[in-house]
Design a protein around this motif. Structure first.
Motif, PDB file in Angstrom:
ATOM      1  N   LYS A 236     -40.782  50.226  54.030  1.00  0.00           N
ATOM      2  CA  LYS A 236     -39.349  50.314  53.719  1.00  0.00           C
ATOM      3  C   LYS A 236     -39.043  51.522  52.840  1.00  0.00           C
ATOM      4  CE  LYS A 236     -35.737  47.309  52.011  1.00  0.00           C
ATOM      5  NZ  LYS A 236     -35.554  46.223  51.080  1.00  0.00           N
ATOM      6  N   LYS A 237     -39.894  51.732  51.846  1.00  0.00           N
ATOM      7  CA  LYS A 237     -39.693  52.852  50.923  1.00  0.00           C
ATOM      8  C   LYS A 237     -39.614  54.184  51.660  1.00  0.00           C
ATOM      9  CE  LYS A 237     -41.769  52.022  46.704  1.00  0.00           C
ATOM     10  NZ  LYS A 237     -43.040  51.959  45.996  1.00  0.00           N
ATOM     11  N   GLU A 238     -40.307  54.277  52.759  1.00  0.00           N
ATOM     12  CA  GLU A 238     -40.335  55.542  53.512  1.00  0.00           C
ATOM     13  C   GLU A 238     -39.396  55.478  54.726  1.00  0.00           C
ATOM     14  OE1 GLU A 238     -41.987  58.201  52.458  1.00  0.00           O
ATOM     15  OE2 GLU A 238     -42.840  57.105  50.758  1.00  0.00           O
ATOM     16  N   GLY A 239     -38.465  54.521  54.690  1.00  0.00           N
ATOM     17  CA  GLY A 239     -37.458  54.439  55.743  1.00  0.00           C
ATOM     18  C   GLY A 239     -37.977  53.894  57.066  1.00  0.00           C
ATOM     19  N   GLN A 240     -39.106  53.189  57.028  1.00  0.00           N
ATOM     20  CA  GLN A 240     -39.626  52.596  58.271  1.00  0.00           C
ATOM     21  C   GLN A 240     -39.555  51.077  58.161  1.00  0.00           C
ATOM     22  OE1 GLN A 240     -43.066  54.104  60.284  1.00  0.00           O
ATOM     23  NE2 GLN A 240     -43.340  55.740  58.808  1.00  0.00           N
ATOM     24  N   ILE A 241     -39.535  50.436  59.310  1.00  0.00           N
ATOM     25  CA  ILE A 241     -39.427  48.974  59.295  1.00  0.00           C
ATOM     26  C   ILE A 241     -40.626  48.377  60.007  1.00  0.00           C
ATOM     27  CG2 ILE A 241     -38.062  46.985  60.118  1.00  0.00           C
ATOM     28  CD1 ILE A 241     -35.611  48.843  59.892  1.00  0.00           C
ATOM     29  N   ILE A 242     -41.121  47.295  59.454  1.00  0.00           N
ATOM     30  CA  ILE A 242     -42.186  46.563  60.155  1.00  0.00           C
ATOM     31  C   ILE A 242     -41.810  45.083  60.067  1.00  0.00           C
ATOM     32  CG2 ILE A 242     -43.690  46.485  58.087  1.00  0.00           C
ATOM     33  CD1 ILE A 242     -46.069  46.835  60.138  1.00  0.00           C
ATOM     34  N   ASP A 243     -41.845  44.368  61.184  1.00  0.00           N
ATOM     35  CA  ASP A 243     -41.386  42.978  61.101  1.00  0.00           C
ATOM     36  C   ASP A 243     -42.500  42.039  60.633  1.00  0.00           C
ATOM     37  OD1 ASP A 243     -42.732  41.745  63.484  1.00  0.00           O
ATOM     38  OD2 ASP A 243     -41.613  43.359  64.474  1.00  0.00           O
ATOM     39  N   ASP A 244     -42.069  40.853  60.172  1.00  0.00           N
ATOM     40  CA  ASP A 244     -43.001  39.900  59.568  1.00  0.00           C
ATOM     41  C   ASP A 244     -44.116  39.490  60.523  1.00  0.00           C
ATOM     42  OD1 ASP A 244     -41.260  40.103  57.568  1.00  0.00           O
ATOM     43  OD2 ASP A 244     -40.609  38.005  57.554  1.00  0.00           O
ATOM     44  N   LEU A 275     -43.189  49.594  65.260  1.00  0.00           N
ATOM     45  CA  LEU A 275     -44.510  49.270  65.798  1.00  0.00           C
ATOM     46  C   LEU A 275     -44.390  48.162  66.852  1.00  0.00           C
ATOM     47  CD1 LEU A 275     -47.556  49.901  65.424  1.00  0.00           C
ATOM     48  CD2 LEU A 275     -47.612  48.031  63.778  1.00  0.00           C
ATOM     49  N   THR A 276     -44.490  48.550  68.104  1.00  0.00           N
ATOM     50  CA  THR A 276     -44.396  47.551  69.174  1.00  0.00           C
ATOM     51  C   THR A 276     -45.759  46.855  69.316  1.00  0.00           C
ATOM     52  OG1 THR A 276     -45.128  49.170  70.778  1.00  0.00           O
ATOM     53  CG2 THR A 276     -42.741  48.924  70.492  1.00  0.00           C
ATOM     54  N   LYS A 277     -45.762  45.764  70.080  1.00  0.00           N
ATOM     55  CA  LYS A 277     -46.999  45.030  70.324  1.00  0.00           C
ATOM     56  C   LYS A 277     -48.008  45.950  71.021  1.00  0.00           C
ATOM     57  CE  LYS A 277     -48.415  40.529  71.975  1.00  0.00           C
ATOM     58  NZ  LYS A 277     -48.718  40.240  73.331  1.00  0.00           N
ATOM     59  N   LYS A 278     -47.491  46.743  71.942  1.00  0.00           N
ATOM     60  CA  LYS A 278     -48.342  47.647  72.705  1.00  0.00           C
ATOM     61  C   LYS A 278     -48.967  48.726  71.791  1.00  0.00           C
ATOM     62  CE  LYS A 278     -48.298  49.942  77.065  1.00  0.00           C
ATOM     63  NZ  LYS A 278     -47.519  50.947  77.707  1.00  0.00           N
ATOM     64  N   ALA A 279     -48.130  49.231  70.886  1.00  0.00           N
ATOM     65  CA  ALA A 279     -48.635  50.275  69.975  1.00  0.00           C
ATOM     66  C   ALA A 279     -49.722  49.694  69.060  1.00  0.00           C
ATOM     67  CB  ALA A 279     -47.493  50.841  69.154  1.00  0.00           C
ATOM     68  N   LEU A 280     -49.516  48.440  68.626  1.00  0.00           N
ATOM     69  CA  LEU A 280     -50.526  47.805  67.762  1.00  0.00           C
ATOM     70  C   LEU A 280     -51.826  47.601  68.538  1.00  0.00           C
ATOM     71  CD1 LEU A 280     -51.248  46.550  65.029  1.00  0.00           C
ATOM     72  CD2 LEU A 280     -50.278  44.395  65.813  1.00  0.00           C
ATOM     73  N   GLU A 281     -51.690  47.192  69.793  1.00  0.00           N
ATOM     74  CA  GLU A 281     -52.900  47.020  70.626  1.00  0.00           C
ATOM     75  C   GLU A 281     -53.634  48.348  70.794  1.00  0.00           C
ATOM     76  OE1 GLU A 281     -51.565  45.115  74.171  1.00  0.00           O
ATOM     77  OE2 GLU A 281     -51.353  43.181  73.132  1.00  0.00           O
ATOM     78  N   HIS A 282     -52.862  49.415  70.898  1.00  0.00           N
ATOM     79  CA  HIS A 282     -53.496  50.722  71.043  1.00  0.00           C
ATOM     80  C   HIS A 282     -54.259  51.106  69.760  1.00  0.00           C
ATOM     81  CE1 HIS A 282     -54.369  54.559  72.805  1.00  0.00           C
ATOM     82  NE2 HIS A 282     -53.996  55.134  71.671  1.00  0.00           N
ATOM     83  N   ILE A 283     -53.691  50.753  68.627  1.00  0.00           N
ATOM     84  CA  ILE A 283     -54.385  51.022  67.351  1.00  0.00           C
ATOM     85  C   ILE A 283     -55.700  50.242  67.309  1.00  0.00           C
ATOM     86  CG2 ILE A 283     -54.260  50.656  64.838  1.00  0.00           C
ATOM     87  CD1 ILE A 283     -51.278  51.374  65.015  1.00  0.00           C
ATOM     88  N   HIS A 284     -55.658  48.971  67.704  1.00  0.00           N
ATOM     89  CA  HIS A 284     -56.895  48.170  67.754  1.00  0.00           C
ATOM     90  C   HIS A 284     -57.927  48.856  68.638  1.00  0.00           C
ATOM     91  CE1 HIS A 284     -54.379  44.291  66.909  1.00  0.00           C
ATOM     92  NE2 HIS A 284     -54.577  45.006  65.840  1.00  0.00           N
ATOM     93  N   PHE A 285     -57.462  49.310  69.804  1.00  0.00           N
ATOM     94  CA  PHE A 285     -58.349  49.975  70.762  1.00  0.00           C
ATOM     95  C   PHE A 285     -58.999  51.200  70.120  1.00  0.00           C
ATOM     96  CE2 PHE A 285     -58.651  53.540  73.765  1.00  0.00           C
ATOM     97  CZ  PHE A 285     -59.596  53.059  74.642  1.00  0.00           C
ATOM     98  N   GLU A 286     -58.184  52.012  69.443  1.00  0.00           N
ATOM     99  CA  GLU A 286     -58.704  53.236  68.790  1.00  0.00           C
ATOM    100  C   GLU A 286     -59.751  52.907  67.735  1.00  0.00           C
ATOM    101  OE1 GLU A 286     -55.046  56.437  68.669  1.00  0.00           O
ATOM    102  OE2 GLU A 286     -55.657  55.435  66.839  1.00  0.00           O
ATOM    103  N   ILE A 287     -59.467  51.870  66.963  1.00  0.00           N
ATOM    104  CA  ILE A 287     -60.394  51.490  65.879  1.00  0.00           C
ATOM    105  C   ILE A 287     -61.729  51.040  66.470  1.00  0.00           C
ATOM    106  CG2 ILE A 287     -60.781  49.788  64.034  1.00  0.00           C
ATOM    107  CD1 ILE A 287     -57.788  49.989  63.383  1.00  0.00           C
ATOM    108  N   ILE A 288     -61.666  50.245  67.522  1.00  0.00           N
ATOM    109  CA  ILE A 288     -62.892  49.751  68.157  1.00  0.00           C
ATOM    110  C   ILE A 288     -63.669  50.925  68.773  1.00  0.00           C
ATOM    111  CG2 ILE A 288     -63.755  48.364  70.098  1.00  0.00           C
ATOM    112  CD1 ILE A 288     -61.553  46.307  69.392  1.00  0.00           C
TER     113      ILE A 288
END
Ligand SMILES: Nc1ncnc2c1ncn2[C@@H]1O[C@H](COP(=O)(O)OP(=O)(O)OP(=O)(O)O)[C@@H](O)[C@H]1O
Ligand SMILES: [Mg+2]
Length: 374
Positions: A236-244, A275-288
């Motif tokens: 939020k401080k940086e003007g971005q939103i992430i849902d619960d 951050l969409t569900k798809k984008a989060l899945e892509h982050i998981h993929f990158e980390i793995i």
């Protein structure tokens, strides 16, 4: 301090603004410190022990009037290495005066049989043993202790990755460090380590030298709700939103492990879009993907049965009874006795851990890799 480009810092502690919680632990450390007690900090890997210690020093050094000597014993293989690392840390702290090193530090190095040289390329000072054979570790520690005890300010010595001393060829490491600690009641010590079971037994086993000589703190995951607020506020401080829901998903996927949460949030923040569900899945993929070479190394290190048991636990974790016929048959693991032996070895290596009577993989990213396989 310069503002970091990403509020989800991965490289240790930089400032309290980017450090989540640990209020109770900081109060605990402060309380032990002011009451002259020596401390032990242990947890599974990447939970935040080293950062917590740096945070404590950063917040309280001037208020409580002390100085920190931080020593990482991870790469030490013997007492000689340990003494060199401690001397190096002492030199780093006190050897930077403009008029060269002080007389007392020069005397200390001479007493330890060490010389100071400068790397010809980087110019970085380096401490090494001279040609004469080094004095016994007990005497070196005595000399270091006298130097530290003689400082104007109180000294806090942090020995990180302390469990490493059990791998030294010298078998009396614990006894020697325990008597060092006891010889200098004016110096405070924190022993920290990431092999949780080993650290617990060094300090709590009644047959070992450190029994009942320190106060122990096992670092747990930062609570879900507190971490969630920290994550949302920084977005939020940086003007971005992430849902619960997304924050919840990040914590769950990481199993509350600080490093993995920070890594996902760091990557999510860098996207600079919702951050969409798809984008989060892509982050998981990158980390793995990034960790795969590590996983192949594990595979080479383990026997076939150990690898299969590891995989079986990962896909069903948390597992309450990996010795049961049900679990063995369901996963096609073969003879119960060989599963038992393999599991024993995995627990010993801390590849599998037992937490509240449930078995799971220590490495959460490895667990997620196994779980996504068909
Ligand atoms: N309270 C915190 N808030 C935000 N980030 C943290 C916090 N604690 C640790 N981190 C981050 O988590 C990561 C792991 O922290 P750290 O290296 O301190 O853990 P550790 O327990 O010492 O790990 P290891 O077992 O590998 O020594 C680092 O990237 C650090 O920046
Ligand atoms: Mg550490």
């Amino acid at each position: 301090m310069k503002k970091p480009g990403n509020p989800f810092v991965l490289a240790g502690f930089i400032s309290k603004d980017y450090f989540c919680d640990r209020e109770k632990e900081l109060t605990w450390l402060k309380d032990q410190f002011v009451n002259e007690r020596n401390m032990v900090l242990y947890s599974w890997r990447r939970m935040g022990k080293t950062s917590l210690i740096h945070c404590f020093s950063n917040l309280y050094e001037s208020a409580l009037g002390f100085e920190t000597i931080y020593v990482d014993l991870m790469s030490t293989q013997s007492f000689k290495d340990a003494i060199r690392s401690i001397a190096q840390a002492v030199h780093q702290k006190y050897g930077r005066s403009s008029g060269g090193i002080s007389k007392s530090l020069g005397n200390l190095l001479a007493r330890l049989g060490m010389t100071l040289s400068f790397d010809p390329v980087s110019g970085i000072p380096k401490i090494s043993f001279g040609l004469s054979s080094p004095i016994p570790p007990e005497e070196s520690l005595q000399a270091l202790g006298e130097f530290l005890d003689g400082r104007k300010k109180k000294v806090l010595v942090v020995l990180d990755e302390f469990q490493q001393i059990t791998r030294y060829p010298e078998k009396n490491g614990e006894a020697v460090f325990r008597s060092w600690m006891q010889s200098f009641p004016g110096v405070r010590f924190i022993f920290s380590g990431s092999q949780r079971n080993l650290m617990r037994s060094i300090f709590s086993d009644q047959n070992r030298p450190f029994y009942r000589s320190t106060q122990l703190l096992g670092l747990q995951p930062i609570p879900r709700g507190v971490y969630g607020t920290f994550i949302r506020e920084h977005f939020k401080k940086e003007g971005q939103i992430i849902d619960d829901k997304t924050v919840e998903a990040i914590y769950t996927w990481s199993r509350g492990q600080t490093y993995t949460i920070q890594l996902i949030c760091n990557k999510a923040f860098a996207l600079k879009q919702a951050l969409t569900k798809k984008a989060l899945e892509h982050i998981h993929f990158e980390i793995i993907e990034q960790e795969k070479p590590v996983f192949y190394n594990y595979m080479k290190m383990l026997t076939k049965t150990q690898w299969e048991v590891l995989k079986a636990i990962a896909v069903s974790e948390p597992v309450s009874n990996p010795y049961s016929t049900d679990f063995i048959q369901k996963n096609g693991l073969g003879a119960a006795s060989s599963v038992g032996t393999a599991l024993g070895a995995l627990l010993e290596k801390e590849m599998v851990i037992e937490e509240n009577y449930q078995y799971l993989l220590h490495d959460v990213i490895l667990a997620r890799w196994f779980q996504q396989q068909p």
